[in-house]
Design a protein around this motif. Structure first.
Motif, PDB file in Angstrom:
ATOM      1  N   VAL A   1      -2.916 -21.491  49.150  1.00  0.00           N
ATOM      2  CA  VAL A   1      -2.284 -20.168  49.197  1.00  0.00           C
ATOM      3  C   VAL A   1      -1.705 -19.814  47.831  1.00  0.00           C
TER       4      VAL A   1
ATOM      5  N   ASN B   1      -4.816 -19.135  45.377  1.00  0.00           N
ATOM      6  CA  ASN B   1      -5.751 -18.036  45.636  1.00  0.00           C
ATOM      7  C   ASN B   1      -5.100 -16.722  46.036  1.00  0.00           C
ATOM      8  N   TRP B   2      -3.888 -16.744  46.518  1.00  0.00           N
ATOM      9  CA  TRP B   2      -3.291 -15.515  47.045  1.00  0.00           C
ATOM     10  C   TRP B   2      -2.233 -14.928  46.118  1.00  0.00           C
TER      11      TRP B   2
ATOM     12  N   TRP C   1      -8.207 -11.234  47.658  1.00  0.00           N
ATOM     13  CA  TRP C   1      -7.858  -9.827  47.456  1.00  0.00           C
ATOM     14  C   TRP C   1      -9.066  -9.020  47.022  1.00  0.00           C
TER      15      TRP C   1
END
Length: 140
Positions: A24, A27-28, A115
């Motif tokens: 997380v 990548n986020w 995203w």
């Protein structure tokens, strides 16, 4: 006395939240440019989706007014309707639309750049809504 294999399995389950948290964080992440881009895409998608529903209501009212004024309803001919026939299973289209959200959610959850997937999905959906708005406006 626990066996050696079960000890390894328990260790994997203890490390799983740490692995998910690392993924997380990697990548986020969102920076300022990404947030501005996503907000812009969200606004474009929201407006196109809203106006698609508004145009459907306008077309429905307009066709009803024309039907009342002329006494008959004029519709565009469906060229291949004779070959397909009446479809009684319209619930299937909703079911398949809903089923497509499962692989999409999995793709967003496990993609390296989630995203980017979300923005492309919203842009494609927004463009499809704009095309539908145009089609409904022309054919109603």
């Amino acid at each position: 006395m626990p066996k050696l294999g079960s000890h390894r399995v328990l260790a994997v389950f203890r490390r799983a939240p740490l692995l998910v948290w690392r993924r997380v964080r990697r990548n986020w992440w969102l920076d300022r440019t990404c947030i501005i881009f996503l907000v812009t895409i969200g606004i474009v998608f929201g407006l196109s989706y809203y106006f698609m529903n508004v145009m459907a209501n306008v077309a429905s009212k307009r066709s009803k007014l024309i039907e009342d004024a002329l006494g008959t309803r004029y519709t565009l001919p469906d060229v291949f309707f004779e070959f397909i026939g009446a479809v009684e299973l319209l619930w299937m289209t909703d079911m398949f639309d809903a089923l497509m959200f499962v692989p999409t959610a999995l793709l967003v959850a496990w993609h390296e750049r989630p995203w980017r997937v979300v923005s492309r999905l919203l842009l494609a959906w927004g463009l499809a809504s704009l095309i539908r708005i145009t089609t409904v406006a022309i054919t109603s």
